[in-house]
Design an enzyme around this catalytic site. Structure first.
Site, PDB file in Angstrom:
ATOM      1  N   SER A  32       6.002  -0.035   5.653  1.00 30.01           N
ATOM      2  CA  SER A  32       5.462   1.276   5.285  1.00 30.01           C
ATOM      3  C   SER A  32       6.527   2.172   4.646  1.00 30.01           C
ATOM      4  O   SER A  32       7.732   1.987   4.853  1.00 30.01           O
ATOM      5  CB  SER A  32       4.901   1.980   6.527  1.00 30.01           C
ATOM      6  OG  SER A  32       3.934   1.170   7.145  1.00 30.01           O
TER       7      SER A  32
HETATM    8  N1  SAM Z   1       4.946  -1.429  10.965  1.00 35.91           N
HETATM    9  C1  SAM Z   1       5.306  -2.353   9.923  1.00 35.91           C
HETATM   10  C2  SAM Z   1       6.745  -2.250   9.522  1.00 35.91           C
HETATM   11  O1  SAM Z   1       7.468  -1.411  10.056  1.00 35.91           O
HETATM   12  O2  SAM Z   1       7.136  -3.063   8.677  1.00 35.91           O
HETATM   13  C3  SAM Z   1       4.420  -2.242   8.709  1.00 35.91           C
HETATM   14  C4  SAM Z   1       3.088  -2.763   8.994  1.00 35.91           C
HETATM   15  S1  SAM Z   1       2.092  -3.294   7.659  1.00 35.91           S
HETATM   16  C5  SAM Z   1       1.732  -1.795   6.842  1.00 35.91           C
HETATM   17  C6  SAM Z   1       0.644  -3.663   8.642  1.00 35.91           C
HETATM   18  C7  SAM Z   1       0.780  -4.894   9.495  1.00 35.91           C
HETATM   19  O3  SAM Z   1      -0.342  -4.968  10.359  1.00 35.91           O
HETATM   20  C8  SAM Z   1       0.805  -6.199   8.694  1.00 35.91           C
HETATM   21  O4  SAM Z   1       1.937  -6.931   8.987  1.00 35.91           O
HETATM   22  C9  SAM Z   1      -0.467  -6.899   9.158  1.00 35.91           C
HETATM   23  O5  SAM Z   1      -0.363  -8.301   9.180  1.00 35.91           O
HETATM   24  C10 SAM Z   1      -0.663  -6.320  10.533  1.00 35.91           C
HETATM   25  N2  SAM Z   1      -2.032  -6.410  11.068  1.00 35.91           N
HETATM   26  C11 SAM Z   1      -3.207  -6.279  10.406  1.00 35.91           C
HETATM   27  N3  SAM Z   1      -4.237  -6.407  11.249  1.00 35.91           N
HETATM   28  C12 SAM Z   1      -3.714  -6.631  12.483  1.00 35.91           C
HETATM   29  C13 SAM Z   1      -4.266  -6.845  13.772  1.00 35.91           C
HETATM   30  N4  SAM Z   1      -5.591  -6.870  13.978  1.00 35.91           N
HETATM   31  N5  SAM Z   1      -3.426  -7.032  14.812  1.00 35.91           N
HETATM   32  C14 SAM Z   1      -2.078  -7.019  14.628  1.00 35.91           C
HETATM   33  N6  SAM Z   1      -1.494  -6.829  13.427  1.00 35.91           N
HETATM   34  C15 SAM Z   1      -2.294  -6.630  12.366  1.00 35.91           C
END
Ligand code: SAM
Length: 237
Positions: free
Chosen positions: A87
């Protein structure tokens, strides 16, 4: 001659470290400008000193693919593989501030991604549990956090929609992927007095960053803060 080579090496190494520190300082200055500009909507006009320190300390360039390291301190999201992103620094800072982290807190993050948000939080709270649905991303983040010496972050693989019942209730929950609605299991797993920050909305629609507060009496209050753009929360729920 060895002395000169040693001195040159030292200068080169400290020069490299200096570049990263300078880039982090500039990144934080940019975040502070954006905090000020969005303060009416977010309710947060400035970084608190402890969050600022965490942002100045975490080496964001070690959380992005090697080819993108030079862009790691720009105030924008970057690709991390598997169609996912790390993000934007301003968003990481804002979500962190909205949680109002305290040293005794236990926090759940849904969406580990690169592990950067978890690393920032780990410097501010007692324990971070973070869930990632894409196994290779979870493994990489786990290895990265271990290599950097974090001992208070546990990375799990799974669907974060359901939270992590065995470690609930949480003082704070941060969801870093956009959900179509606020997941009821996460509301249940929030402590009375706890705060959850979550983007809500469809992938191609306007999403809102929402603050969910559970009062000490267990009442749930929600507030829409500002428009955001996140990758979707996936999974079978
Ligand atoms: N917080 C992260 C960082 O600091 O790099 C950025 C996160 S990215 C915007 C969103 C993440 O949420 C992705 O890696 C995606 O695979 C994960 N994601 C999506 N749906 C999810 C779920 N149901 N449970 C866990 N993770 C999930």
């Amino acid at each position: 001659m060895y002395v000169w080579v040693g001195l040159w090496l030292l200068a080169a190494l400290s020069g490299a470290a200096g570049w990263e520190e300078q880039a982090r300082t500039q990144m934080v200055a940019e975040i502070e400008r954006e905090f000020y500009a969005t303060s009416l909507a977010s309710g947060k006009s400035a970084l608190t000193p402890k969050v600022k320190r965490a942002l100045l300390e975490v080496p964001r360039h070690l959380f992005v693919p090697e080819a993108l390291r030079s862009a790691a301190y720009e105030n924008r999201p970057l690709p991390i593989g598997y169609g996912q992103t790390i993000s934007q620094p301003y968003i990481v800072a804002l979500m962190t501030e909205l949680l109002e982290p305290k040293p005794e807190h236990v926090v759940l993050e849904v969406g580990t991604g690169s592990g950067y948000q978890a690393a920032v939080l780990a410097r501010l709270v007692k324990q971070v549990y973070t869930i990632e649905i894409i196994e290779p991303l979870a493994s990489r983040a786990r290895a990265r956090l271990k290599a950097q010496g974090y001992t208070n972050v546990e990375v799990r693989v799974g669907d974060g929609y359901y939270g992590l019942k065995e470690h609930a209730p949480f003082d704070g929950i941060v969801v870093t992927a956009a959900a179509s609605h606020i997941p009821p299991p996460l509301v249940e797993q929030l402590k009375p007095g706890g705060r959850m920050v979550i983007p809500v909305g469809g992938q191609f629609l306007v999403q809102s960053l929402m603050l969910v507060e559970k009062t000490p009496k267990g009442e749930v209050l929600t507030r829409q803060l500002l428009p955001v753009s996140f990758v979707p929360l996936t999974g079978g729920h």
